[in-house]
Design an enzyme around this catalytic site. Structure first.
Site, PDB file in Angstrom:
ATOM      1  N   THR A  75      42.042  52.958  56.251  1.00  0.00           N
ATOM      2  CA  THR A  75      41.143  53.806  57.029  1.00  0.00           C
ATOM      3  C   THR A  75      41.768  54.067  58.387  1.00  0.00           C
ATOM      4  O   THR A  75      42.942  53.716  58.612  1.00  0.00           O
ATOM      5  CB  THR A  75      39.712  53.209  57.075  1.00  0.00           C
TER       6      THR A  75
ATOM      7  N   LYS B  61      45.728  56.427  57.394  1.00  0.00           N
ATOM      8  CA  LYS B  61      45.763  57.193  56.140  1.00  0.00           C
ATOM      9  C   LYS B  61      46.994  58.091  55.984  1.00  0.00           C
ATOM     10  O   LYS B  61      47.410  58.373  54.877  1.00  0.00           O
ATOM     11  CB  LYS B  61      44.497  58.056  56.012  1.00  0.00           C
TER      12      LYS B  61
ATOM     13  N   ASN C 123      44.066  56.993  50.903  1.00  0.00           N
ATOM     14  CA  ASN C 123      43.062  56.000  51.327  1.00  0.00           C
ATOM     15  C   ASN C 123      43.043  54.777  50.411  1.00  0.00           C
ATOM     16  O   ASN C 123      42.352  53.809  50.689  1.00  0.00           O
ATOM     17  CB  ASN C 123      41.658  56.620  51.412  1.00  0.00           C
TER      18      ASN C 123
ATOM     19  N   GLY D 106      34.160  71.605  59.895  1.00  0.00           N
ATOM     20  CA  GLY D 106      35.128  70.569  60.235  1.00  0.00           C
ATOM     21  C   GLY D 106      36.370  70.668  59.361  1.00  0.00           C
ATOM     22  O   GLY D 106      36.323  71.253  58.271  1.00  0.00           O
ATOM     23  N   ALA D 107      37.474  70.102  59.878  1.00  0.00           N
ATOM     24  CA  ALA D 107      38.756  70.225  59.162  1.00  0.00           C
ATOM     25  C   ALA D 107      39.606  68.965  59.331  1.00  0.00           C
ATOM     26  O   ALA D 107      40.832  69.023  59.341  1.00  0.00           O
ATOM     27  CB  ALA D 107      39.510  71.444  59.679  1.00  0.00           C
ATOM     28  N   GLY D 108      38.948  67.817  59.466  1.00  0.00           N
ATOM     29  CA  GLY D 108      39.670  66.558  59.626  1.00  0.00           C
ATOM     30  C   GLY D 108      40.061  65.960  58.279  1.00  0.00           C
ATOM     31  O   GLY D 108      40.164  66.677  57.270  1.00  0.00           O
TER      32      GLY D 108
ATOM     33  N   ALA E 288      38.467  63.958  56.123  1.00  0.00           N
ATOM     34  CA  ALA E 288      37.482  64.075  55.034  1.00  0.00           C
ATOM     35  C   ALA E 288      37.483  65.500  54.483  1.00  0.00           C
ATOM     36  O   ALA E 288      37.450  65.711  53.265  1.00  0.00           O
ATOM     37  CB  ALA E 288      36.093  63.695  55.550  1.00  0.00           C
TER      38      ALA E 288
ATOM     39  N   ARG F 270      36.712  73.995  65.372  1.00  0.00           N
ATOM     40  CA  ARG F 270      37.016  74.396  66.745  1.00  0.00           C
ATOM     41  C   ARG F 270      38.479  74.808  66.835  1.00  0.00           C
ATOM     42  O   ARG F 270      39.307  74.342  66.030  1.00  0.00           O
ATOM     43  CB  ARG F 270      36.735  73.225  67.693  1.00  0.00           C
TER      44      ARG F 270
ATOM     45  N   GLY G 102      25.796  61.428  52.160  1.00  0.00           N
ATOM     46  CA  GLY G 102      27.137  60.845  52.132  1.00  0.00           C
ATOM     47  C   GLY G 102      27.235  59.475  51.466  1.00  0.00           C
ATOM     48  O   GLY G 102      28.332  58.946  51.295  1.00  0.00           O
TER      49      GLY G 102
END
Ligand code: NDP
Length: 286
Positions: free
Chosen positions: A67, A71, A92, A131-133, A135, A156, A250
């Site tokens: 984590t 990763k 992961n 979001g684009a991280g 996950a 963003r 989730g």
């Protein structure tokens, strides 16, 4: 057979790691199966990751979860990496076989499984990710593999992660991806079938926060999903429920990605109901 006091070792490496609850889920799953496995929650600093990864074979461990912040970095210490994890650029789950380290990414697969459990059709659908991280990357690649037709990525501008994810999807998958700048209250396009919050907005302790979208543009026909595991009944999902949309929290993703990892390590299918019950009890959301 003589009694054996030895346990098979698995676990998670991260930094910080104290608040990672996966041990609760693992303990419940292994006890239910009656197998001598122990899940260790281990603080590994970034500069110690190489040594920690080498310890897997030295300690004869079955595998490990990775984590934050390991990763991506972990890729350079692996012998083999699964195709989808290579595209995501993140692993992961590592399992050890014949002294070699194999990398997988079960986050996106866990998400897909939680949609399948609710009989959500993904083939040919249009999905919007907030979001684009990490996950988002895992979810987007697996959605594309599952046959989603179009993926809109709202993020963003500053980090460049939205643009990078869209490029990665267009170059490596058959899904059509498009970037949307998220610098205002976002309107959700009418033809979106599945809307997913992959940001950490709403994660404990910021449980009164919700993504900046125009909730009046969420439609009852949409499936609205959140990746936030704690607390799972987020403001985002509550707003979608008010509109009458089908919602998916989730917790399912967390349980399913764990179950897929545990199968790599143990060879067994774990009882997901037992795992979910243990986690819900831990979070006080029974
Ligand atoms: P990352 O830090 O990699 O990505 C976070 C994303 O959220 C980025 O795109 C970031 O945008 C965006 N973001 C954060 N704050 C805001 C804001 N205020 N407004 C708009 N965008 C914002 O995190 P991860 O992808 O690793 O994790 C995200 C969430 O997913 C966490 O809450 C984590 O708990 C959850 N998760 C759940 C799992 C499960 O099994 N249920 C599994 C894995 C993760 P920017 O690029 O601009 O910084």
């Amino acid at each position: 057979m003589e009694k054996s006091y030895r346990e098979e070792l698995v676990g998670v490496f991260g930094c910080p790691i104290d608040e990672n609850p996966t041990v609760v889920v693992a303990k419940a799953a292994f006890e239910d199966l009656g197998i001598p496995y122990r899940y260790l929650t281990v603080l590994v600093k970034p500069e110690d990751l190489e040594t920690a990864m080498k310890s897997l074979t030295a300690l004869n461990m079955k595998g490990i979860h990775l984590t934050i912040p390991h990763k991506v970095e972990v890729l350079k210490y692996l012998d083999e990496i699964a195709e989808d994890a290579k595209i995501m650029g993140a692993v992961n789950t590592v399992y050890v076989k014949d002294g070699k380290l194999y990398g997988e990414n079960t986050d996106g697969k866990g998400f897909i499984t939680s949609l399948k459990e609710e009989q959500i059709e993904m083939q040919g659908k249009k999905v919007m990710l907030l979001g684009a991280g990490g996950a988002a990357r895992a979810i987007a690649v697996e959605l594309a593999n599952t046959g989603v037709q179009k993926i809109l990525v709202a993020n963003r501008k500053g980090s460049g992660r939205g643009e990078a994810l869209v490029q990665l999807l267009n170059e490596n998958t058959s899904a059509e991806a498009e970037y949307m700048v998220w610098d205002h209250t976002l309107e959700i396009p009418e033809d979106v079938d599945i809307l997913v919050n992959t940001t950490n907005i709403g994660l404990y302790p910021d449980v009164d926060q919700k993504p900046a979208i125009d909730y009046a543009t969420v439609r009852p026909e949409m499936v609205v999903c959140d990746v936030i595991p704690n607390h799972p009944h987020t403001m985002f999902l509550k707003e979608a429920e008010k509109i009458g949309a089908k919602t998916i929290d989730g917790l399912g993703m967390l349980i399913n990605q764990g179950a897929i990892s545990f199968k790599f390590w143990t060879g067994y299918d774990c009882n997901r109901k037992v795992m979910k019950k243990a986690l819900a009890k831990e979070y006080g959301v029974e």
